[in-house]
Design a protein around this motif. Structure first.
Motif, PDB file in Angstrom:
ATOM      1  N   HIS A 211      73.872  16.489  75.673  1.00  0.00           N
ATOM      2  CA  HIS A 211      72.782  15.509  75.739  1.00  0.00           C
ATOM      3  C   HIS A 211      72.122  15.263  74.381  1.00  0.00           C
ATOM      4  O   HIS A 211      70.912  15.008  74.306  1.00  0.00           O
ATOM      5  CB  HIS A 211      71.737  15.950  76.762  1.00  0.00           C
ATOM      6  N   ALA A 213      73.338  13.443  70.363  1.00  0.00           N
ATOM      7  CA  ALA A 213      74.411  12.812  69.587  1.00  0.00           C
ATOM      8  C   ALA A 213      74.922  13.754  68.500  1.00  0.00           C
ATOM      9  O   ALA A 213      74.163  14.562  67.956  1.00  0.00           O
ATOM     10  CB  ALA A 213      73.897  11.525  68.954  1.00  0.00           C
ATOM     11  N   GLY A 228      69.987  12.399  74.051  1.00  0.00           N
ATOM     12  CA  GLY A 228      71.078  11.587  74.566  1.00  0.00           C
ATOM     13  C   GLY A 228      72.151  11.317  73.524  1.00  0.00           C
ATOM     14  O   GLY A 228      71.884  11.286  72.330  1.00  0.00           O
ATOM     15  N   GLY A 229      73.377  11.138  74.000  1.00  0.00           N
ATOM     16  CA  GLY A 229      74.464  10.831  73.089  1.00  0.00           C
ATOM     17  C   GLY A 229      75.789  10.743  73.813  1.00  0.00           C
ATOM     18  O   GLY A 229      75.942  11.263  74.926  1.00  0.00           O
ATOM     19  N   GLN A 230      76.742  10.082  73.188  1.00  0.00           N
ATOM     20  CA  GLN A 230      78.076   9.966  73.771  1.00  0.00           C
ATOM     21  C   GLN A 230      78.817  11.283  73.608  1.00  0.00           C
ATOM     22  O   GLN A 230      78.819  11.883  72.534  1.00  0.00           O
ATOM     23  CB  GLN A 230      78.862   8.834  73.096  1.00  0.00           C
ATOM     24  N   ASN A 235      84.296   9.998  76.684  1.00  0.00           N
ATOM     25  CA  ASN A 235      83.986   8.608  77.018  1.00  0.00           C
ATOM     26  C   ASN A 235      82.952   8.470  78.142  1.00  0.00           C
ATOM     27  O   ASN A 235      83.081   7.641  79.035  1.00  0.00           O
ATOM     28  CB  ASN A 235      85.268   7.851  77.377  1.00  0.00           C
ATOM     29  N   TRP A 236      81.949   9.332  78.066  1.00  0.00           N
ATOM     30  CA  TRP A 236      80.764   9.224  78.912  1.00  0.00           C
ATOM     31  C   TRP A 236      79.541   9.398  78.022  1.00  0.00           C
ATOM     32  O   TRP A 236      79.612  10.057  76.984  1.00  0.00           O
ATOM     33  CB  TRP A 236      80.734  10.295  80.005  1.00  0.00           C
ATOM     34  N   TYR A 237      78.437   8.822  78.446  1.00  0.00           N
ATOM     35  CA  TYR A 237      77.187   8.961  77.700  1.00  0.00           C
ATOM     36  C   TYR A 237      76.255   9.888  78.466  1.00  0.00           C
ATOM     37  O   TYR A 237      75.928   9.634  79.633  1.00  0.00           O
ATOM     38  CB  TYR A 237      76.516   7.596  77.497  1.00  0.00           C
ATOM     39  N   GLU A 357      71.283   3.473  80.064  1.00  0.00           N
ATOM     40  CA  GLU A 357      71.499   4.243  78.825  1.00  0.00           C
ATOM     41  C   GLU A 357      71.959   3.308  77.701  1.00  0.00           C
ATOM     42  O   GLU A 357      72.538   2.253  77.963  1.00  0.00           O
ATOM     43  CB  GLU A 357      72.479   5.404  79.074  1.00  0.00           C
ATOM     44  N   SER A 359      74.300   2.761  75.484  1.00  0.00           N
ATOM     45  CA  SER A 359      75.628   2.236  75.166  1.00  0.00           C
ATOM     46  C   SER A 359      76.194   1.282  76.219  1.00  0.00           C
ATOM     47  O   SER A 359      77.048   0.456  75.915  1.00  0.00           O
ATOM     48  CB  SER A 359      76.612   3.397  74.977  1.00  0.00           C
ATOM     49  N   LEU A 361      78.070   2.340  78.427  1.00  0.00           N
ATOM     50  CA  LEU A 361      79.368   2.960  78.710  1.00  0.00           C
ATOM     51  C   LEU A 361      79.472   3.437  80.152  1.00  0.00           C
ATOM     52  O   LEU A 361      80.467   3.178  80.841  1.00  0.00           O
ATOM     53  CB  LEU A 361      79.590   4.125  77.739  1.00  0.00           C
ATOM     54  N   ASN A 362      78.452   4.138  80.638  1.00  0.00           N
ATOM     55  CA  ASN A 362      78.543   4.727  81.974  1.00  0.00           C
ATOM     56  C   ASN A 362      78.676   3.668  83.065  1.00  0.00           C
ATOM     57  O   ASN A 362      79.529   3.770  83.955  1.00  0.00           O
ATOM     58  CB  ASN A 362      77.319   5.598  82.246  1.00  0.00           C
TER      59      ASN A 362
END
Length: 429
Positions: A211, A213, A228-230, A235-237, A357, A359, A361-362
């Motif tokens: 959690h 970056a 928070g971070g990828q 390939n999940w944030y 979030e 990005s 991404l999720n």
């Protein structure tokens, strides 16, 4: 320029440390179990073993040290990193391939100092950057439990790292930048419950490993705590965990956090992706007191400064309008026109940290690949979400995800079609 200064610093530190290694190098001599200061009868104490088993579950040791379909804690898998694959060791008490010849002092050195039995520096894929905070007594309990397991003979493969990361001694420079050895120190200004939650989150729970970056060297700066971070290579944030203004969990109550960690579901969202695995194998088994302590600590994290929104080079309003039509056709029946979902069945999308979030991404991956909540004792038959990768094009996924991220009370950035294409062709894990 910041990356250049950090690179130059790394080179200087590396040269100094390698020179020191050449002049003063040497290996730590392992302590045999017979030479250990911990007597054998201590390691056979049933109460200590039981506590160690619980603590190992809190630390989710099986999450990394057990291969899919393999023997528990016998390794057999490799962790993917941006620098190459790192095999996960066998931690059963097998004498040849596991911890059977390890003393507690050897184990403590690995957990607390990030060094192997022979003094070799361990790769930080093993989260000793967090485990260093684990107390001596808790480490002893975990070791006693590990030594009580049936031994499994399974050797680990060698790391498959590119140069210069394959030079293990170069980790000395990395450690100088990112690792601070030391047990957790309670804050006398905080309650016992808060301190216990901080210990679990910062130490055994090693939440910051996902959690926050990571930079180009794979390290997390000291001021990045649960922001928070990828997750590299997955390939999940992993969202910011602050519940205050602009935090990833803004508006979450203590009970929402406890519910998610215990059941995989809460009034604010559900656990998917890597977090679903954590809930299934670890947090659902934690005591209510421990979960409450974690929630209290997370609730104390500070408010965050909002990130400036990048200007969109295309018509975001038209994209969102297209997304509303797709949402009405494919999503509204379950998640509601207002994004509120159905309590305990379909998670809300309004105010959901997985949707908002930074990005995108999720939410994109959920639309493409579907979502699978964890099976827990409190929720043995969770509903899953079907994948839409075969039904929706990149531009359609971009539109519907952008609609969800900008509707109701959500105000996140849009997702571009080219990002959808990238996520569509990335591995699931």
């Amino acid at each position: 320029m910041k990356w250049l200064r950090r690179l130059l610093l790394l080179v200087v530190v590396l040269v100094v440390l390698l020179a020191g290694w050449l002049f003063f190098g040497g290996r730590h001599q392992p302590t045999s179990p017979a030479m250990s200061k911990v007597v054998a009868s201590t390691l056979h104490d049933p109460a200590l073993i039981a506590r160690g088993g619980y603590l190992a579950t809190v630390g989710d040791c099986a999450g990394c040290h057990t291969a899919q379909g393999g023997a528990a804690l016998a390794g057999g898998r490799a962790l993917a990193t941006p620098f190459g694959n790192i095999p996960v060791p066998n931690i059963t008490p097998d004498r040849d391939t596991g911890l059977g010849n390890w003393s507690f002092e050897d184990f403590w050195q690995a957990l607390h100092a990030g060094k192997g039995r022979h003094g070799e520096l361990l790769y930080p894929a093993f989260s000793y950057t967090s485990y260093t905070k684990v107390t001596h007594d808790d480490a002893l309990a975990i070791f006693a439990w590990l030594q009580s397991l049936p031994p499994v003979h399974q050797a680990a493969s060698k790391p498959a790292l590119a140069f210069p990361y394959s030079v293990r001694n170069s980790l000395a420079a990395w450690r100088a930048l990112y690792f601070r050895e030391g047990e957790f120190k309670p804050d006398p200004k905080q309650s016992a419950q808060w301190n216990h939650g901080a210990y679990l989150v910062q130490g055994l729970g090693h939440c910051n490993e996902c959690h926050a970056a990571r930079d180009s060297l794979g390290g997390t700066p000291q001021d990045m705590h649960l922001t928070g971070g990828q997750i590299p290579q997955q390939n999940w944030y992993a969202p910011d965990l602050s519940t205050r203004q602009n935090g990833g969990l803004q508006g979450w109550s203590e009970q929402d956090i406890v519910d998610l960690l215990k059941t995989g579901q809460s009034a604010k969202g559900a656990a998917f992706g890597p977090m679903a695995d954590v809930v299934a194998s670890s947090t659902q088994h934690m005591s209510d007191d421990d979960l409450r302590a974690v929630a209290i600590y997370l609730g104390s994290l500070p408010a965050r400064v909002p990130a400036p929104e990048e200007p969109s080079p295309f018509n975001a309003k038209a994209l969102v309008a297209q997304g509303e039509k797709i949402y009405t056709q494919h999503c509204a029946d379950c998640h509601g026109k207002d994004g509120s979902g159905v309590a305990g069945v379909y998670p809300p999308l309004n105010g959901n940290s997985s949707v908002t979030e930074p990005s995108g991404l999720n939410a994109t991956r959920m639309v493409l690949l579907g979502g699978f909540a964890p099976v827990t004792a409190a929720n043995p038959r969770p509903y899953s979400m079907p994948p839409f990768a075969q039904q929706l094009s990149d531009s359609e996924v971009s539109a519907v995800v952008s609609y969800m991220r900008r509707s109701w009370t959500n105000n996140a950035s849009v997702v571009r079609p080219e990002d959808v294409s990238k996520y569509r062709h990335t591995p699931i894990d």
